[in-house]
Each structure stands twice: as C-alpha cells, then as structure tokens.
Motif scaffolding. Structure first.
Motif, PDB file in Angstrom:
ATOM      1  N   MET A 249       0.846  -1.202   0.000  1.00 19.99           N
ATOM      2  CA  MET A 249       0.000   0.000   0.000  1.00 19.99           C
ATOM      3  C   MET A 249       0.878   1.248   0.000  1.00 19.99           C
ATOM      4  O   MET A 249       1.848   1.325   0.742  1.00 19.99           O
ATOM      5  CB  MET A 249      -0.878   0.019   1.255  1.00 19.99           C
ATOM      6  N   PRO A 250       0.561   2.277  -0.807  1.00 19.04           N
ATOM      7  CA  PRO A 250       1.357   3.501  -0.798  1.00 19.04           C
ATOM      8  C   PRO A 250       1.338   4.150   0.567  1.00 19.04           C
ATOM      9  O   PRO A 250       0.377   4.032   1.319  1.00 19.04           O
ATOM     10  CB  PRO A 250       0.631   4.382  -1.848  1.00 19.04           C
ATOM     11  N   THR A 251       2.393   4.831   0.882  1.00 24.73           N
ATOM     12  CA  THR A 251       2.443   5.514   2.174  1.00 24.73           C
ATOM     13  C   THR A 251       1.591   6.759   2.157  1.00 24.73           C
ATOM     14  O   THR A 251       1.373   7.371   1.119  1.00 24.73           O
ATOM     15  CB  THR A 251       3.892   5.902   2.520  1.00 24.73           C
ATOM     16  N   VAL A 252       1.091   7.124   3.313  1.00 28.26           N
ATOM     17  CA  VAL A 252       0.255   8.313   3.434  1.00 28.26           C
ATOM     18  C   VAL A 252       1.139   9.532   3.596  1.00 28.26           C
ATOM     19  O   VAL A 252       2.037   9.542   4.438  1.00 28.26           O
ATOM     20  CB  VAL A 252      -0.674   8.194   4.660  1.00 28.26           C
ATOM     21  N   PRO A 253       0.917  10.585   2.785  1.00 26.41           N
ATOM     22  CA  PRO A 253       1.751  11.763   2.920  1.00 26.41           C
ATOM     23  C   PRO A 253       1.520  12.458   4.243  1.00 26.41           C
ATOM     24  O   PRO A 253       0.465  12.308   4.854  1.00 26.41           O
ATOM     25  CB  PRO A 253       1.272  12.656   1.746  1.00 26.41           C
ATOM     26  N   ALA A 254       2.513  13.196   4.674  1.00 28.53           N
ATOM     27  CA  ALA A 254       2.362  13.967   5.914  1.00 28.53           C
ATOM     28  C   ALA A 254       1.209  14.929   5.764  1.00 28.53           C
ATOM     29  O   ALA A 254       1.058  15.598   4.756  1.00 28.53           O
ATOM     30  CB  ALA A 254       3.651  14.720   6.207  1.00 28.53           C
ATOM     31  N   VAL A 255       0.362  14.980   6.762  1.00 28.32           N
ATOM     32  CA  VAL A 255      -0.793  15.875   6.730  1.00 28.32           C
ATOM     33  C   VAL A 255      -0.584  16.948   7.771  1.00 28.32           C
ATOM     34  O   VAL A 255      -0.487  16.661   8.961  1.00 28.32           O
ATOM     35  CB  VAL A 255      -2.097  15.098   7.023  1.00 28.32           C
ATOM     36  N   ARG A 256      -0.494  18.178   7.342  1.00 28.10           N
ATOM     37  CA  ARG A 256      -0.201  19.272   8.257  1.00 28.10           C
ATOM     38  C   ARG A 256      -1.332  20.297   8.210  1.00 28.10           C
ATOM     39  O   ARG A 256      -1.334  21.186   7.385  1.00 28.10           O
ATOM     40  CB  ARG A 256       1.124  19.935   7.889  1.00 28.10           C
ATOM     41  N   ALA A 257      -2.303  20.103   9.081  1.00 29.76           N
ATOM     42  CA  ALA A 257      -3.389  21.080   9.246  1.00 29.76           C
ATOM     43  C   ALA A 257      -4.012  21.467   7.922  1.00 29.76           C
ATOM     44  O   ALA A 257      -4.253  22.623   7.656  1.00 29.76           O
ATOM     45  CB  ALA A 257      -2.875  22.344   9.955  1.00 29.76           C
TER      46      ALA A 257
ATOM     47  N   MET B 260      -7.576   9.808   0.540  1.00 29.77           N
ATOM     48  CA  MET B 260      -7.670   8.543   1.259  1.00 29.77           C
ATOM     49  C   MET B 260      -7.688   7.354   0.309  1.00 29.77           C
ATOM     50  O   MET B 260      -7.037   6.337   0.551  1.00 29.77           O
ATOM     51  CB  MET B 260      -8.900   8.550   2.158  1.00 29.77           C
ATOM     52  N   SER B 261      -8.421   7.470  -0.797  1.00 26.72           N
ATOM     53  CA  SER B 261      -8.473   6.362  -1.748  1.00 26.72           C
ATOM     54  C   SER B 261      -7.136   6.179  -2.450  1.00 26.72           C
ATOM     55  O   SER B 261      -6.687   5.045  -2.669  1.00 26.72           O
ATOM     56  CB  SER B 261      -9.597   6.584  -2.768  1.00 26.72           C
ATOM     57  N   ALA B 262      -6.456   7.274  -2.790  1.00 32.26           N
ATOM     58  CA  ALA B 262      -5.156   7.183  -3.460  1.00 32.26           C
ATOM     59  C   ALA B 262      -4.116   6.501  -2.586  1.00 32.26           C
ATOM     60  O   ALA B 262      -3.167   5.907  -3.102  1.00 32.26           O
ATOM     61  CB  ALA B 262      -4.681   8.575  -3.865  1.00 32.26           C
ATOM     62  N   ASN B 263      -4.298   6.582  -1.281  1.00 35.87           N
ATOM     63  CA  ASN B 263      -3.344   5.986  -0.350  1.00 35.87           C
ATOM     64  C   ASN B 263      -3.830   4.670   0.254  1.00 35.87           C
ATOM     65  O   ASN B 263      -3.297   4.198   1.256  1.00 35.87           O
ATOM     66  CB  ASN B 263      -3.010   6.988   0.756  1.00 35.87           C
TER      67      ASN B 263
ATOM     68  N   ARG C 122     -25.385  12.379  -5.287  1.00 33.99           N
ATOM     69  CA  ARG C 122     -24.554  11.278  -5.750  1.00 33.99           C
ATOM     70  C   ARG C 122     -23.487  11.822  -6.696  1.00 33.99           C
ATOM     71  O   ARG C 122     -23.554  12.963  -7.140  1.00 33.99           O
ATOM     72  CB  ARG C 122     -25.385  10.248  -6.521  1.00 33.99           C
ATOM     73  N   ASP C 123     -22.530  10.986  -7.043  1.00 39.12           N
ATOM     74  CA  ASP C 123     -21.580  11.280  -8.118  1.00 39.12           C
ATOM     75  C   ASP C 123     -20.922  12.646  -7.955  1.00 39.12           C
ATOM     76  O   ASP C 123     -20.840  13.426  -8.901  1.00 39.12           O
ATOM     77  CB  ASP C 123     -22.321  11.198  -9.469  1.00 39.12           C
ATOM     78  N   GLN C 124     -20.454  12.937  -6.757  1.00 35.08           N
ATOM     79  CA  GLN C 124     -19.788  14.215  -6.515  1.00 35.08           C
ATOM     80  C   GLN C 124     -18.407  14.235  -7.177  1.00 35.08           C
ATOM     81  O   GLN C 124     -17.830  13.191  -7.483  1.00 35.08           O
ATOM     82  CB  GLN C 124     -19.648  14.454  -5.011  1.00 35.08           C
ATOM     83  N   SER C 125     -17.877  15.427  -7.372  1.00 40.19           N
ATOM     84  CA  SER C 125     -16.616  15.579  -8.104  1.00 40.19           C
ATOM     85  C   SER C 125     -15.464  14.841  -7.441  1.00 40.19           C
ATOM     86  O   SER C 125     -14.518  14.415  -8.098  1.00 40.19           O
ATOM     87  CB  SER C 125     -16.271  17.066  -8.237  1.00 40.19           C
ATOM     88  N   TRP C 126     -15.526  14.680  -6.125  1.00 42.36           N
ATOM     89  CA  TRP C 126     -14.442  14.028  -5.400  1.00 42.36           C
ATOM     90  C   TRP C 126     -14.589  12.509  -5.316  1.00 42.36           C
ATOM     91  O   TRP C 126     -13.708  11.818  -4.824  1.00 42.36           O
ATOM     92  CB  TRP C 126     -14.295  14.611  -3.995  1.00 42.36           C
ATOM     93  N   ASP C 127     -15.711  11.965  -5.821  1.00 44.31           N
ATOM     94  CA  ASP C 127     -15.882  10.510  -5.831  1.00 44.31           C
ATOM     95  C   ASP C 127     -16.888  10.131  -6.914  1.00 44.31           C
ATOM     96  O   ASP C 127     -18.033   9.775  -6.636  1.00 44.31           O
ATOM     97  CB  ASP C 127     -16.340  10.004  -4.461  1.00 44.31           C
ATOM     98  N   ARG C 128     -16.442  10.220  -8.156  1.00 42.46           N
ATOM     99  CA  ARG C 128     -17.320   9.916  -9.285  1.00 42.46           C
ATOM    100  C   ARG C 128     -17.818   8.476  -9.207  1.00 42.46           C
ATOM    101  O   ARG C 128     -17.041   7.543  -8.979  1.00 42.46           O
ATOM    102  CB  ARG C 128     -16.586  10.150 -10.606  1.00 42.46           C
ATOM    103  N   GLY C 129     -19.121   8.334  -9.399  1.00 44.09           N
ATOM    104  CA  GLY C 129     -19.717   7.010  -9.350  1.00 44.09           C
ATOM    105  C   GLY C 129     -19.867   6.439  -7.959  1.00 44.09           C
ATOM    106  O   GLY C 129     -20.225   5.267  -7.807  1.00 44.09           O
ATOM    107  N   ASN C 130     -19.596   7.274  -6.946  1.00 43.88           N
ATOM    108  CA  ASN C 130     -19.657   6.797  -5.552  1.00 43.88           C
ATOM    109  C   ASN C 130     -18.878   5.498  -5.392  1.00 43.88           C
ATOM    110  O   ASN C 130     -19.333   4.524  -4.794  1.00 43.88           O
ATOM    111  CB  ASN C 130     -21.104   6.620  -5.099  1.00 43.88           C
TER     112      ASN C 130
END
Length: 387
Positions: free
Chosen positions: A1-9, A121-124, A146-154
């Motif tokens: 699984m790809p590593t999760v990038p550092a999340v800074r605020a 989250m899905s990319a990682n 449904r089918d929002q820009s950030w998760d096409r096709g749910n």
C-alpha cells in the motif's frame, strides 16, 4: 500500500461545528472512544436481505465524528444481533493519521470522512471500493447528492449528511437587505464591526473573499492568494471578534454577535432556542458557497464487511434517515425525507432543505496545493484580530 503523505493542518478542524452541535444544546453525553451500545433484543423490522446468506457478523466497529448518529437508530440496528462499537475522532486529519498508521489493521469497519478527503484517502489505500449490489438503498439517495466531483460514481463513499455555509445577521443591527458574500464583507467592516464571528476553517474564511470577487474558491493562483491575504489580514481581520465554528449556536440566543459566518444546520439550532428568532435572518449567499458532505465509507482491512454493508444500507432507509435528520439537524440527501419533515411539522425546514437552485450553485471544497497557504492566511488573520 502507498504511504500516506504527511498531513499538516489541511483545512484544520473543518468539521468541528458538526461534532457537538447536538450536545451543546441538549446536554447529550457524547459517546466516548471506549463506549459501545449493546443490543437489548434479537429481532427488528430491518433485515440485511441483500447479503448472500442474510446474516452478518455480530460486531461492527464504526469510527465517526462525536455524537453524529441518532442513538435510537444505532439501538434499532443492533436488534439484528450486531453490536455497534462507536469511536470518535475530532478531524479528518485524525482519521487519516489513524488509518494510515495502522495500514489496514485499525480494526475499524465503517468510517465517516468528509467528501473532499476521499481522493487523498483512496489514493493511499485507506478505503475499500464499494460493491453497490450490497447497498439496495443507494437508490434512495437523491441524484443531487450522488456522483460528486471528489468521488465519481460513488466508488468509495455514499452521502451520510451534507450542509452548506452561509451567514446569520441581526436585523436590528444590520437593517439593509443582505444577499451576497460582498454584503457580508461590507457589513463586517461597518455596522457589525467588532461584532463578527467567522469559522475556523481556512477554506471557508478565504472563500468569502474569492466568491465576493468572482474567483474560484479552489484557486491555486498566487495572485489570487496574495490579494486574498492582503484584504483578509489588513482590511477584514481588525473587525473580527471571534474565529469560532460553533459561535452561532450560542451567539444567536445570547446575542453575542451581530454577524456570523455559519453552517446552515447550526444556525437552525441557534434559532430554535432564541427568544427573538424574528430578529435574525440567514442567507444562502451568492454567488457560491461550500457544499460539504460527510460520507459513509468502508476502511481497508475491515473485518466485518457484511455488517458494514448492512449498517450503511440501514442508514439509507427513509424512516431511519429522517430520524438522523431530526437528531443531527442536517440533510441526509435521501429522497422523501423533506416530505416527511413537512408532514411532521419539522421546524425551520428551509435551513435544512435549501431549494435546488441553491444546491446547484454550491462549490465543494478541494484539498489542493493551496491548502497550506490558506492556513497561513487565517493564522495571520487571527494574529491581526487579536492584536
């Protein structure tokens, strides 16, 4: 699984106002991280018939915002024989950090990320793709949600609750009509000066300037960001009294502010407990505002998959969904819930069910390369406001 990038605020605490709005007003005790609701019966009207054998595991682990599901709904679901363990987080960053650190061994089945974090989250590899054949009630969700820009096709998520941003103002202080973000920024520097509250969310605060000036709220252009910083820090910040995402729930009844940027459902909570609701107006401002959506999703490594699908599907039942709306004060996006609200004398429905023309002009926030700059801008605003 790809590593999760550092999340800074990245858009820090963006959903804080949605964590405790019910607890603030009703005194409800928020479920703790170790609290579990246990089954008290073994039968219910709901059966997860969409699953191959009609049976589910006897345990389900849910990781969500605090006090964000009607306890009666949880208890009803548990009558299927599945005990629900509810743990709570305080930000999307906390959720991501937990799932990323455990690499599929978090122990959680169902999680509740805000929609604009789904791509990260899905990319990682933090979320499992959904099998819609196990979600017969997915069709109950209005196509608008449904089918929002950030998760096409749910592919990874379905709507749990959604809301938008606007502002409330005291008509005894601001006597002119208010319709836009430009009106908000002008009144904040004039009639309402030193009596203004804005959200703590950097995207929300900076988007007021962008929207008022015809700029995409998700812009990453340096010139746009520079202009926003100059105005927000030097012109607007000296007039702001508080950066507080829950200010409106007490600010309306206690009249501690005259102008408040706020989430629509939180304004409703404030109006329901004030003695002077007629003195306040809420605006769905033009030209655009955020449409945020919290979602049901299944974590990578979930051990109770059948129970996870059964639980999400149960929450999409219209009657269950209406109880969620009534308890939380935000729309679930399920078709028919607005009609139920009208039939059951649900108070101030216009603050939960905006008209379609409002929904259609809303813009979802994007977590992009400008996120850290937005955080820096709002930090400078806070420093200037407090100086």
């Amino acid at each position: 699984m790809p590593t999760v990038p550092a999340v800074r605020a990245l858009v820090p605490r963006a959903s804080v106002a949605r964590i405790s709005r019910r607890a603030v007003l009703s005194g409800f005790v928020v479920l703790t991280a170790t609290g579990a609701l246990t089954a008290c019966s073994s039968s219910t009207g709901f059966a997860p018939s969409v699953l191959p054998d009609g049976k589910v595991e006897n345990h389900l682990n849910v990781y969500s915002w605090g006090d964000y599901s009607d306890p009666d709904n949880i208890a009803k679901f548990q009558k299927t024989g599945t005990t629900v363990q509810l743990d709570s987080f305080g930000s999307n960053e906390e959720l991501i950090a937990k799932l990323g650190a455990t690499r599929g061994t978090s122990g959680y089945d169902v999680v509740v990320p805000t929609g604009n974090y789904i791509p990260m989250m899905s990319a990682n590899g933090l979320l499992q793709e959904l099998d819609h054949s196990f979600l017969k009630n997915f069709e109950n969700i209005d196509p608008l949600y449904r089918d929002q820009s950030w998760d096409r096709g749910n592919k990874y998520s379905v709507c749990k609750n959604w809301g938008t941003t606007g502002y409330a103002y005291d008509t005894r202080v601001i006597t002119r009509p208010m319709t836009s973000w430009a009106d908000f920024l002008d009144a904040a520097q004039n009639e309402a000066s030193k009596n203004v509250a804005v959200l703590e969310d950097p995207w929300e605060v900076t988007s007021m300037y962008f929207a008022a000036n015809g700029i995409d709220p998700n812009t990453t252009k340096k010139a746009d960001l520079d202009a926003a910083e100059d105005f927000l820090v030097n012109s607007l910040a000296p007039h702001i009294k508080a950066f507080n995402s829950t200010a409106v729930t007490s600010g309306i009844p206690e009249e501690t502010f005259a102008l408040m940027q706020a989430f629509n459902g939180d304004v409703r909570q404030g109006l329901l407990v004030t003695d002077t609701p007629e003195a306040w107006k809420f605006v769905y401002p033009t030209p655009t505002a955020n449409i945020w959506m919290d979602t049901w999703a299944i974590a990578t490594g979930a051990q109770n998959m059948d129970a996870a699908y059964a639980f999400i599907d149960f929450m999409l039942e219209p009657e269950v969904s209406f109880r969620e709306v009534d308890y939380i004060g935000y729309n679930t996006g399920v078709t028919g819930v607005e009609k139920m609200a009208a039939e059951r004398e649900f108070e101030l429905p216009e603050l939960v069910f905006p008209p379609a023309e409002v929904v259609e002009r809303l813009t979802p926030a994007v977590v992009n390369e400008a996120a850290e700059r937005l955080v820096a801008i709002v930090n400078r605003m806070m420093a200037k406001a407090g100086s």
